[in-house]
Design a protein around this motif. Sequence first.
Motif, PDB file in Angstrom:
ATOM      1  N   PRO A   1     -13.029  15.242   1.363  1.00  0.00           N
ATOM      2  CA  PRO A   1     -12.366  15.163   2.674  1.00  0.00           C
ATOM      3  C   PRO A   1     -13.011  16.113   3.665  1.00  0.00           C
ATOM      4  CG  PRO A   1     -10.986  16.332   1.088  1.00  0.00           C
ATOM      5  CD  PRO A   1     -12.125  15.746   0.316  1.00  0.00           C
ATOM      6  N   THR A   2     -13.022  15.745   4.913  1.00  0.00           N
ATOM      7  CA  THR A   2     -13.669  16.562   5.940  1.00  0.00           C
ATOM      8  C   THR A   2     -12.868  17.817   6.268  1.00  0.00           C
ATOM      9  OG1 THR A   2     -12.546  15.251   7.645  1.00  0.00           O
ATOM     10  CG2 THR A   2     -14.780  14.571   7.005  1.00  0.00           C
ATOM     11  N   ARG A   3     -11.574  17.801   6.001  1.00  0.00           N
ATOM     12  CA  ARG A   3     -10.726  18.965   6.274  1.00  0.00           C
ATOM     13  C   ARG A   3      -9.420  18.807   5.507  1.00  0.00           C
ATOM     14  NH1 ARG A   3      -8.522  19.134  12.285  1.00  0.00           N
ATOM     15  NH2 ARG A   3     -10.602  18.564  12.962  1.00  0.00           N
ATOM     16  N   SER A   4      -8.525  19.784   5.653  1.00  0.00           N
ATOM     17  CA  SER A   4      -7.241  19.734   4.956  1.00  0.00           C
ATOM     18  C   SER A   4      -6.320  18.700   5.602  1.00  0.00           C
ATOM     19  CB  SER A   4      -6.569  21.109   4.991  1.00  0.00           C
ATOM     20  OG  SER A   4      -7.385  22.089   4.373  1.00  0.00           O
ATOM     21  N   HIS A   5      -5.338  18.257   4.820  1.00  0.00           N
ATOM     22  CA  HIS A   5      -4.312  17.381   5.359  1.00  0.00           C
ATOM     23  C   HIS A   5      -3.445  18.167   6.341  1.00  0.00           C
ATOM     24  CE1 HIS A   5      -5.628  15.252   1.781  1.00  0.00           C
ATOM     25  NE2 HIS A   5      -4.955  14.192   2.156  1.00  0.00           N
ATOM     26  N   GLY A   6      -2.707  17.453   7.172  1.00  0.00           N
ATOM     27  CA  GLY A   6      -1.867  18.131   8.148  1.00  0.00           C
ATOM     28  C   GLY A   6      -1.014  17.135   8.915  1.00  0.00           C
ATOM     29  N   THR A   7      -0.635  17.529  10.122  1.00  0.00           N
ATOM     30  CA  THR A   7       0.191  16.685  10.992  1.00  0.00           C
ATOM     31  C   THR A   7      -0.605  16.326  12.234  1.00  0.00           C
ATOM     32  OG1 THR A   7       2.182  17.833  10.240  1.00  0.00           O
ATOM     33  CG2 THR A   7       2.372  16.520  12.241  1.00  0.00           C
ATOM     34  N   LYS A   8      -0.541  15.063  12.630  1.00  0.00           N
ATOM     35  CA  LYS A   8      -1.285  14.610  13.799  1.00  0.00           C
ATOM     36  C   LYS A   8      -0.365  13.862  14.741  1.00  0.00           C
ATOM     37  CE  LYS A   8      -2.623  10.050  12.087  1.00  0.00           C
ATOM     38  NZ  LYS A   8      -3.732   9.111  11.829  1.00  0.00           N
ATOM     39  N   MET A   9      -0.791  13.769  15.979  1.00  0.00           N
ATOM     40  CA  MET A   9      -0.123  12.948  16.978  1.00  0.00           C
ATOM     41  C   MET A   9      -1.094  11.831  17.345  1.00  0.00           C
ATOM     42  SD  MET A   9       1.966  14.472  20.221  1.00  0.00           S
ATOM     43  CE  MET A   9       3.477  13.683  20.760  1.00  0.00           C
ATOM     44  N   HIS A  10      -0.656  10.602  17.155  1.00  0.00           N
ATOM     45  CA  HIS A  10      -1.523   9.434  17.372  1.00  0.00           C
ATOM     46  C   HIS A  10      -1.053   8.686  18.609  1.00  0.00           C
ATOM     47  CE1 HIS A  10      -4.062   5.981  16.152  1.00  0.00           C
ATOM     48  NE2 HIS A  10      -3.111   5.288  16.747  1.00  0.00           N
ATOM     49  N   PHE A  11      -1.986   8.449  19.532  1.00  0.00           N
ATOM     50  CA  PHE A  11      -1.682   7.725  20.767  1.00  0.00           C
ATOM     51  C   PHE A  11      -2.421   6.392  20.764  1.00  0.00           C
ATOM     52  CE2 PHE A  11      -1.784  12.275  21.535  1.00  0.00           C
ATOM     53  CZ  PHE A  11      -0.573  12.519  22.156  1.00  0.00           C
ATOM     54  N   SER A  12      -1.683   5.315  20.943  1.00  0.00           N
ATOM     55  CA  SER A  12      -2.303   4.011  21.184  1.00  0.00           C
ATOM     56  C   SER A  12      -2.343   3.802  22.694  1.00  0.00           C
ATOM     57  CB  SER A  12      -1.496   2.891  20.524  1.00  0.00           C
ATOM     58  OG  SER A  12      -1.477   3.050  19.125  1.00  0.00           O
ATOM     59  N   ARG A  13      -3.451   3.271  23.176  1.00  0.00           N
ATOM     60  CA  ARG A  13      -3.550   3.062  24.619  1.00  0.00           C
ATOM     61  C   ARG A  13      -4.220   1.742  24.919  1.00  0.00           C
ATOM     62  NH1 ARG A  13      -7.716   7.825  26.515  1.00  0.00           N
ATOM     63  NH2 ARG A  13      -9.418   7.403  25.076  1.00  0.00           N
ATOM     64  N   ASP A  14      -3.991   1.270  26.118  1.00  0.00           N
ATOM     65  CA  ASP A  14      -4.521  -0.023  26.534  1.00  0.00           C
ATOM     66  C   ASP A  14      -6.004   0.120  26.849  1.00  0.00           C
ATOM     67  OD1 ASP A  14      -1.926  -1.061  26.380  1.00  0.00           O
ATOM     68  OD2 ASP A  14      -1.485  -0.390  28.420  1.00  0.00           O
ATOM     69  N   GLY A  15      -6.841  -0.333  25.932  1.00  0.00           N
ATOM     70  CA  GLY A  15      -8.284  -0.222  26.114  1.00  0.00           C
ATOM     71  C   GLY A  15      -8.782   1.167  25.780  1.00  0.00           C
ATOM     72  N   ASP A  16     -10.084   1.297  25.549  1.00  0.00           N
ATOM     73  CA  ASP A  16     -10.762   2.570  25.337  1.00  0.00           C
ATOM     74  C   ASP A  16     -10.378   3.261  24.037  1.00  0.00           C
ATOM     75  OD1 ASP A  16     -12.752   4.271  26.138  1.00  0.00           O
ATOM     76  OD2 ASP A  16     -11.418   5.610  27.246  1.00  0.00           O
ATOM     77  N   GLY A  17      -9.757   2.551  23.088  1.00  0.00           N
ATOM     78  CA  GLY A  17      -9.512   3.103  21.765  1.00  0.00           C
ATOM     79  C   GLY A  17      -8.345   4.062  21.684  1.00  0.00           C
ATOM     80  N   ASP A  18      -7.987   4.417  20.439  1.00  0.00           N
ATOM     81  CA  ASP A  18      -6.879   5.319  20.208  1.00  0.00           C
ATOM     82  C   ASP A  18      -7.318   6.768  20.366  1.00  0.00           C
ATOM     83  OD1 ASP A  18      -5.465   3.060  19.719  1.00  0.00           O
ATOM     84  OD2 ASP A  18      -5.322   3.336  17.549  1.00  0.00           O
ATOM     85  N   PHE A  19      -6.332   7.654  20.329  1.00  0.00           N
ATOM     86  CA  PHE A  19      -6.562   9.077  20.611  1.00  0.00           C
ATOM     87  C   PHE A  19      -5.660   9.861  19.668  1.00  0.00           C
ATOM     88  CE2 PHE A  19      -6.261  13.080  22.802  1.00  0.00           C
ATOM     89  CZ  PHE A  19      -7.360  13.176  23.640  1.00  0.00           C
ATOM     90  N   GLU A  20      -6.234  10.843  18.952  1.00  0.00           N
ATOM     91  CA  GLU A  20      -5.454  11.612  17.995  1.00  0.00           C
ATOM     92  C   GLU A  20      -5.647  13.109  18.210  1.00  0.00           C
ATOM     93  OE1 GLU A  20      -5.114   8.595  14.173  1.00  0.00           O
ATOM     94  OE2 GLU A  20      -6.520  10.282  14.086  1.00  0.00           O
ATOM     95  N   VAL A  21      -4.558  13.853  18.039  1.00  0.00           N
ATOM     96  CA  VAL A  21      -4.577  15.310  18.159  1.00  0.00           C
ATOM     97  C   VAL A  21      -4.075  15.892  16.846  1.00  0.00           C
ATOM     98  CG1 VAL A  21      -3.541  17.307  19.302  1.00  0.00           C
ATOM     99  CG2 VAL A  21      -4.250  15.322  20.659  1.00  0.00           C
ATOM    100  N   MET A  22      -4.813  16.851  16.306  1.00  0.00           N
ATOM    101  CA  MET A  22      -4.442  17.516  15.061  1.00  0.00           C
ATOM    102  C   MET A  22      -3.491  18.664  15.382  1.00  0.00           C
ATOM    103  SD  MET A  22      -5.023  17.292  11.809  1.00  0.00           S
ATOM    104  CE  MET A  22      -4.926  18.259  10.292  1.00  0.00           C
ATOM    105  N   LEU A  23      -2.189  18.426  15.242  1.00  0.00           N
ATOM    106  CA  LEU A  23      -1.199  19.432  15.594  1.00  0.00           C
ATOM    107  C   LEU A  23      -1.284  20.649  14.679  1.00  0.00           C
ATOM    108  CD1 LEU A  23       1.853  17.097  16.245  1.00  0.00           C
ATOM    109  CD2 LEU A  23       0.500  18.293  17.970  1.00  0.00           C
TER     110      LEU A  23
END
Length: 226
Positions: A96-118
Amino acid sequence: MVVFFVVVGLGMFAAGKPLFIALMPPVLGGAAFLWIWRHSISTINLEPYDEVELYEHGLLGRAGRKQRALLWSEVSSYEVGLYQPPMKLTEDGMKPTRSHGTKMHFSRDGDGDFEVMLSGIAEGDALMAEVSARIMAHLLPAALETVRSGRAMEFGPLSVDATGIHRDVRTVTWDDFDAFVENPGSRVAVRDVNGKESLHSKASELPNRAVLHALIQRLQAERSAG
């Protein structure tokens, strides 16, 4: 790595091997290098942003050299959940590239999704609350307007309209509705005034669950006030 295979190929050619045989190490080595490079780039692109700058109309995420902007007006849904890191090739195999954790996932209209590693951000809980409030201010009015105009808001298998909450052919009307409940095992249900639960669904099936909760609360409050 490619240089090594080129040297091997030159050595084979100098030793009298046919040209097509001598070309095999650099060609195969180059192909392997290209695959590893492309896999590494795609893995980096899958990484969520672990540095965030919050602005009035959106946020800017950074992960290494990668940075990207997200506008609240682009977001169609968002969820908070567990982060499963992508795998990368190492000397010890796939890791794995890093440890597991909590993320916030944003779906948006066009231009792909967006995720933040909380989990990787200082005061991640405060950031999550602030971002949720700002996105809710964008999404909830549109959801309310949809229902008030006589249409239904879809949340995966559930839908909400002026008559109540529906799943397939089953309905809990607003007159019978009591609460939207979270049950063990990441399942949700609608409870009626008699205490009976129905319209059972997996939490993972319901996009924009926070908006669903807020919409139900607002519609219930409006009916009580009316």
